[in-house]
Design an enzyme around this catalytic site. Structure first.
Site, short mmCIF file in Angstrom:
data_model
loop_
_atom_site.label_atom_id
_atom_site.label_comp_id
_atom_site.label_asym_id
_atom_site.label_seq_id
_atom_site.Cartn_x
_atom_site.Cartn_y
_atom_site.Cartn_z
N GLU A 187 -19.75 -1.96 -9.19
CA GLU A 187 -19.70 -1.73 -7.75
C GLU A 187 -19.16 -0.34 -7.45
O GLU A 187 -18.29 0.17 -8.16
CB GLU A 187 -18.81 -2.79 -7.08
CG GLU A 187 -19.43 -4.16 -7.18
CD GLU A 187 -18.68 -5.23 -6.40
OE1 GLU A 187 -19.24 -6.32 -6.23
OE2 GLU A 187 -17.55 -4.99 -5.95
N CYS A 219 -16.07 5.87 -3.79
CA CYS A 219 -15.15 5.28 -4.75
C CYS A 219 -16.00 4.79 -5.93
O CYS A 219 -16.86 3.91 -5.77
CB CYS A 219 -14.39 4.13 -4.08
SG CYS A 219 -13.26 3.31 -5.19
N CYS A 227 -12.36 -4.26 -16.46
CA CYS A 227 -11.20 -3.41 -16.76
C CYS A 227 -10.25 -4.17 -17.68
O CYS A 227 -10.05 -5.37 -17.51
CB CYS A 227 -10.47 -3.03 -15.46
SG CYS A 227 -9.07 -1.92 -15.74
N CYS A 287 -4.25 -5.81 -14.08
CA CYS A 287 -3.24 -5.77 -13.01
C CYS A 287 -3.30 -7.10 -12.24
O CYS A 287 -4.38 -7.60 -11.92
CB CYS A 287 -3.47 -4.60 -12.07
SG CYS A 287 -3.36 -3.02 -12.93
N CYS A 327 -5.47 -7.65 -8.91
CA CYS A 327 -6.79 -7.01 -8.86
C CYS A 327 -7.86 -7.92 -9.44
O CYS A 327 -7.73 -8.42 -10.57
CB CYS A 327 -6.73 -5.71 -9.66
SG CYS A 327 -8.34 -4.94 -9.87
N CYS A 356 -9.56 -2.05 -1.93
CA CYS A 356 -8.94 -1.78 -3.22
C CYS A 356 -8.57 -3.08 -3.94
O CYS A 356 -7.97 -3.96 -3.35
CB CYS A 356 -7.69 -0.97 -2.96
SG CYS A 356 -7.21 -0.03 -4.37
S1 SF4 Z 1 -6.07 -2.08 -10.39
FE1 SF4 Z 1 -7.76 -3.27 -11.33
S2 SF4 Z 1 -9.32 -1.75 -11.84
FE2 SF4 Z 1 -7.40 -0.62 -11.47
S3 SF4 Z 1 -6.45 -0.45 -13.50
FE3 SF4 Z 1 -5.60 -2.32 -12.59
S4 SF4 Z 1 -6.98 -3.98 -13.30
FE4 SF4 Z 1 -8.04 -2.02 -13.66
#
Ligand code: SF4
Length: 359
Positions: free
Chosen positions: A94, A107, A114, A118, A121, A337
């Site tokens: 995306e 963006c 990933c 986090c 996220c 975000c």
């Molecule tokens: S916020 Fe999401 S996309 Fe960004 S580094 Fe952390 S897990 Fe990865």
């Protein structure tokens, strides 16, 4: 199946010149090709009308130009657009267009999924599926600039989509060089912001790059204990190491490092957190971007009240730290975000996806 033909989308200008040279084609055609591909958004050799018919026919048989394909383009009431792009192996990513911020901003993703995991996220819940190539990273910009009619206008890029750019270092930096080429989009590094959770060896490499984007560091917490819970790579690269790398980071005159801070209700949004943040940033040319969480199913945190956000911001401002509160964009299309996730992008069933989200 991957084509064995060289893919022009993966080549920097000098590599393209060498590829043409190796086939007995004049090197200057590389500049024409770059202009067509990047500046005019044309990848069909037949439409490159300043090349001879013979050359176009040769290019057609000897090269490819892969370009991510738009499979959906959702528009938010605030003008934000979320694009789902399909890559040549059918993986999906995306990318988001955010108008009037005050410039136009894309963006961009650097990985499918990933590995950083986090806690707030959705992309992090996917895990890492694969790295993007340089051509796929730069290709997103070509596609979005074309789709939004901005090929001839200035825009900004933030590497804040899916993925951790410093975890895919070489392709990311190669993509930035391709976008910077004066025969392509001629993007100034001042218009590019790389956002990282703070991979310290990557920060040290970045500090030595000739083409240096703006730096944003996702801090999100003020103690190692709290940060490791929210941003697991903190176990390997704790706050003190990241901030030391930031202190050493060579900044141009008048530039600062942006520290991003996702605010989670009653987790990291207290006045003590704000005061600790002030102390942590001492000696760094910093600005802080507060990002009140966009709650989403599967994310076990809430959004703080405006009063809590204001109090936190005021403590920073009182200590002369430039602070902004990010307005949430594209919430109705989940383009905000931490909300980027491609359903089915990991080839999992809907039920498996949901199980991942709820884990
Ligand atoms: S916020 Fe999401 S996309 Fe960004 S580094 Fe952390 S897990 Fe990865």
């Amino acid at each position: 199946m991957t084509s064995p033909r060289p893919d022009l989308a993966e080549l920097e200008l000098q590599e393209l010149e060498a590829a043409l040279d190796a086939r007995g084609v004049e090197r200057f055609h590389a500049r024409q090709l770059y202009r067509w591909i990047y500046r005019r958004g044309v990848t069909d050799f037949d439409r490159m009308t300043d090349l001879s018919r013979d050359l176009r026919a040769r290019l057609q048989t000897e090269f490819d130009v892969s370009t991510p394909r738009i499979v959906s383009d959702e528009r938010s009431i605030d003008g934000t657009r979320k694009f789902v792009l399909e890559l040549s192996d059918a993986r999906r990513i995306e990318s988001v267009f955010i108008p009037d911020t005050p410039s136009m901003t894309f963006c961009i993703s650097t990985q499918v999924g990933c590995a950083m995991a986090c806690g707030f996220c959705l992309t992090g819940k996917m895990g890492l599926v694969r790295n993007l190539t340089a051509g796929e990273i730069a290709g997103q910009v070509r596609v979005l600039a074309s789709a939004t009619g901005l090929l001839d206008f200035p825009f900004n890029i933030v590497l804040m989509g899916m993925g951790e750019p410093l975890h895919n270092y070489d392709p990311t930096m190669k993509a930035l060089r391709m976008l910077h080429s004066e025969y392509g989009l001629a993007m100034s590094p001042r218009r590019i912001t790389l956002s990282t959770v703070g991979i310290v060896p990557g920060l040290e490499r970045l500090a030595r790059e000739p083409l240096m984007p703006n730096l944003a560091v996702s801090l999100h917490a003020t103690t190692d204990e709290q940060r490791t819970a929210l941003v697991p790579p903190n176990r390997k690269y704790p706050l003190a190491d990241i901030l030391e790398a930031c202190r050493r980071f060579p900044l141009k005159k008048r530039s600062r490092i942006t520290f991003e801070y996702v605010m989670l209700d009653e987790v990291n949004d207290t006045p003590e957190d704000a005061r600790r943040l002030v102390r942590l940033l001492s000696g760094i040319k910093a600005k802080v971007n507060l990002i009140p969480l966009n709650p989403a199913p599967g994310i076990p945190y809430g959004r703080p009240s405006d009063a809590r956000v204001d109090r936190f911001a005021q403590i920073l401002a009182d200590r002369y730290i430039t602070v902004s509160v990010r307005k949430s964009r594209g919430q109705d299309i989940r383009a905000a975000c931490g909300q980027l996730i491609v359903e089915g992008g990991t080839k999992k069933s809907a039920a498996q996806q949901m199980a991942l989200l709820l884990r």
